[in-house]
Design a protein around this motif. Structure first.
Motif, PDB file in Angstrom:
ATOM      1  N   LEU A   1      -2.005  -5.175  -7.390  1.00 40.67           N
ATOM      2  CA  LEU A   1      -3.325  -5.049  -8.000  1.00 40.67           C
ATOM      3  C   LEU A   1      -4.389  -5.858  -7.277  1.00 40.67           C
ATOM      4  O   LEU A   1      -5.582  -5.558  -7.385  1.00 40.67           O
TER       5      LEU A   1
ATOM      6  N   VAL B   1      -4.017   1.290  -9.833  1.00 44.54           N
ATOM      7  CA  VAL B   1      -4.722   1.517 -11.110  1.00 44.54           C
ATOM      8  C   VAL B   1      -4.806   3.011 -11.411  1.00 44.54           C
ATOM      9  O   VAL B   1      -4.544   3.454 -12.540  1.00 44.54           O
ATOM     10  N   ILE B   2      -5.165   3.815 -10.404  1.00 43.31           N
ATOM     11  CA  ILE B   2      -5.243   5.272 -10.597  1.00 43.31           C
ATOM     12  C   ILE B   2      -3.880   5.825 -10.982  1.00 43.31           C
ATOM     13  O   ILE B   2      -3.760   6.673 -11.878  1.00 43.31           O
TER      14      ILE B   2
ATOM     15  N   GLU C   1       0.825  -1.204   0.000  1.00 37.67           N
ATOM     16  CA  GLU C   1       0.000   0.000   0.000  1.00 37.67           C
ATOM     17  C   GLU C   1       0.869   1.268   0.000  1.00 37.67           C
ATOM     18  O   GLU C   1       0.563   2.246  -0.694  1.00 37.67           O
TER      19      GLU C   1
ATOM     20  N   GLY D   1      -4.646  -2.078  -4.735  1.00 34.64           N
ATOM     21  CA  GLY D   1      -5.131  -2.247  -6.108  1.00 34.64           C
ATOM     22  C   GLY D   1      -5.694  -0.973  -6.727  1.00 34.64           C
ATOM     23  O   GLY D   1      -5.209  -0.502  -7.766  1.00 34.64           O
ATOM     24  N   PRO D   2      -6.724  -0.367  -6.112  1.00 33.21           N
ATOM     25  CA  PRO D   2      -7.287   0.863  -6.702  1.00 33.21           C
ATOM     26  C   PRO D   2      -6.270   1.999  -6.808  1.00 33.21           C
ATOM     27  O   PRO D   2      -6.273   2.749  -7.791  1.00 33.21           O
TER      28      PRO D   2
END
Length: 500
Positions: free
Chosen positions: A470, A480-481, A146, A476-477
């Motif tokens: 991911l 992706v951003i 993270e 994950g989010p």
């Protein structure tokens, strides 16, 4: 209602004559510590920690927290007036604060920094008061994947800082990451990129060395070259009426950046090992992306000063949260505060809120009082800072050079680092001549030491599988951003090339 009662008791405690005096002294001292290149809040709190043994623990932590707050405000002063970041937390302020000063709008830049800092600190303190246990639990769920995803997002937000020339921006980022890797490998312990086995490179290249070289020596050389040796000076005007007008303009023009910095800075600040620097850098990048006129950033944009200044003050409050609730420091400065608490016989953690209610709420109450005191003191000293800009550049240039040398030597006590700031200053001047952006390189050397170990720890956890970034619900989010934001400038560039 119980929270309001405890908060009012805490504010009343912080307004006791001894504590109020310590807040005023701490904020004032912190203001000038933050303004001195090479010092910053970490050194200031560490140097003054022994003095706190003369007062009760609650008064001691209030005093040190006031220094921390004052230093966050003060970092903007040298960034705006001299173009030298006082600390890594103020590097993003230089991007627009210094151009504003050169245009004779230093008063507006300093007022914007003061107002944004006040709003950022206040918003963060309100969040701290209302949601401390919940936010502490959320921050604890951030592991290496993270944290790396967050660093990747930070890189993504400043990919566009170098303008439209994407290849030059990427080169600048890679150069900064390479410099950040100099020294010992954090996992294997093997030396890396140690040029000619020079012992000084074993310690790595510190941010202060690079920042003072690039923004102190490099900026001075660039200004001398631009003015061709002519005697130059800015002539900023400073009146009470002008300060009121600046405050209104700072509030009106900088509200978007202030809000972005206040919220984003706090949530980055509560993450262990993140601190105010990534928060201020990300806030600047996000403010630029969300602006209707992103081309103004880097040329003296009010939002460009408001966003990082709101963020670093908000993050400094956020960094206190994991220290008090979990015993995990959120920044280097709070690590020193944590050590002080242990020395005073206090055990940080969830039970601290129950066993030492007066101490905890006295500290939280002091956040509100320190914020107001810092705003008033900062605004009161603006005429002094403006006076510096009235000096001819033939006087200011040697002053910048001397402050750069003193600031660098005070931070490291190393002649090796003094030679490095001269080399980096010359290199920054050459890069600027060829239109290579400097900001991404400086920011990369700040975030590199955080991003690299968390990347490697994440891959060790997943046995080398990069999908860990991911598949995890939080990482994950964010990843992706970050990927979308990294690809976006490239897609815009290709579309522009096709349309030509």
């Amino acid at each position: 209602m119980e929270v309001l009662s405890l908060l009012s008791d805490g504010i009343w405690l912080s307004l006791q004559p001894l504590n109020l005096a310590l807040i005023v002294i701490g904020v004032t001292v912190g203001l000038f510590i933050g303004a001195m290149p090479g010092l910053g809040s970490v050194n200031g709190v560490a140097i003054l920690l022994p003095i706190t043994f003369l007062v009760p623990p609650a008064s001691a932590i209030i005093f040190l927290a006031a220094i921390y707050y004052g230093a966050m405000y003060g970092g903007a002063i040298s960034s705006i007036t001299l173009g030298i970041p006082g600390a890594s937390t103020a590097v993003a302020t230089t991007f627009d604060g210094r151009p504003m000063a050169l245009k004779g709008r230093a008063s507006l830049a300093l007022t914007t920094a003061a107002v944004a800092s006040f709003v950022g600190g206040t918003v963060a303190t309100v969040f701290f008061t209302l949601f401390a246990p919940i936010l502490a639990t959320t921050a604890l769920s951030f592991g290496p994947p993270e944290i790396f995803a967050l660093m990747l997002l930070a890189f993504a937000t400043f990919v566009g800082l170098g303008g439209d020339d994407i290849p030059k921006t990427i080169f600048s980022i890679c150069l900064g990451l390479t410099l950040a890797a100099v020294g010992f490998d954090t996992i294997s312990g093997a030396p890396r990129l140690v040029l000619f086995d020079i012992e000084g490179f074993m310690r790595g290249i510190g941010f202060i060395v690079l920042a003072i070289g690039v923004y102190g020596i490099g900026e001075m050389l660039w200004t001398i070259e631009q003015t061709r040796g002519e005697i130059t000076t800015t002539n900023p005007k400073m009146t009470v009426k002008g300060m009121v007008a600046d405050t209104k303009e700072a509030t009106k023009a900088g509200w978007r950046g202030t809000m972005i910095g206040s919220f984003l800075g706090f949530f980055v600040g509560i993450l262990p090992a993140a601190g105010a620097t990534p928060g201020s850098l990300m806030s600047y990048g996000v403010a630029k992306m969300m602006s209707k006129k992103p081309e103004e950033f880097g040329n003296g944009c009010v939002d460009g000063v408001a966003a990082p200044e709101a963020a670093n003050n908000s993050a400094s409050t956020g960094a206190m949260l994991p220290m008090l609730t979990l015993g995990i420091p959120g920044s280097p400065t709070t690590a020193i505060l944590l050590g002080g608490m242990v020395i005073w016989g206090l055990v940080p953690g969830p039970r601290l809120f129950v066993q030492e209610t007066e101490f905890v709420w006295g500290l939280i109450g002091s956040f509100y009082v320190s914020n107001v005191a810092a705003l008033v003191i900062n605004l009161a000293f603006i005429p002094v800072f403006i006076w510096m800009l009235r000096m001819p550049f033939t006087v200011l240039a040697p002053l910048i050079f001397v402050l750069s040398i003193i600031g660098c030597y005070a931070a490291s006590r190393s002649m090796h680092d003094l030679w490095l700031i001269l080399i980096f200053g010359g290199a920054a001047f050459v890069m600027r001549k060829f239109d290579y952006p400097l900001a991404p390189a400086v920011l990369a050397i700040v975030l590199g030491p955080i991003a690299e170990p968390t990347l490697r720890q994440s891959l060790l956890l997943s046995s080398g599988d990069p999908m860990i970034f991911l598949t995890r619900p939080i990482a994950g989010p964010i990843t992706v951003i970050a990927i979308i934001l990294i690809l976006l400038p490239g897609l815009k560039y290709l579309r522009r090339k096709r349309s030509v």
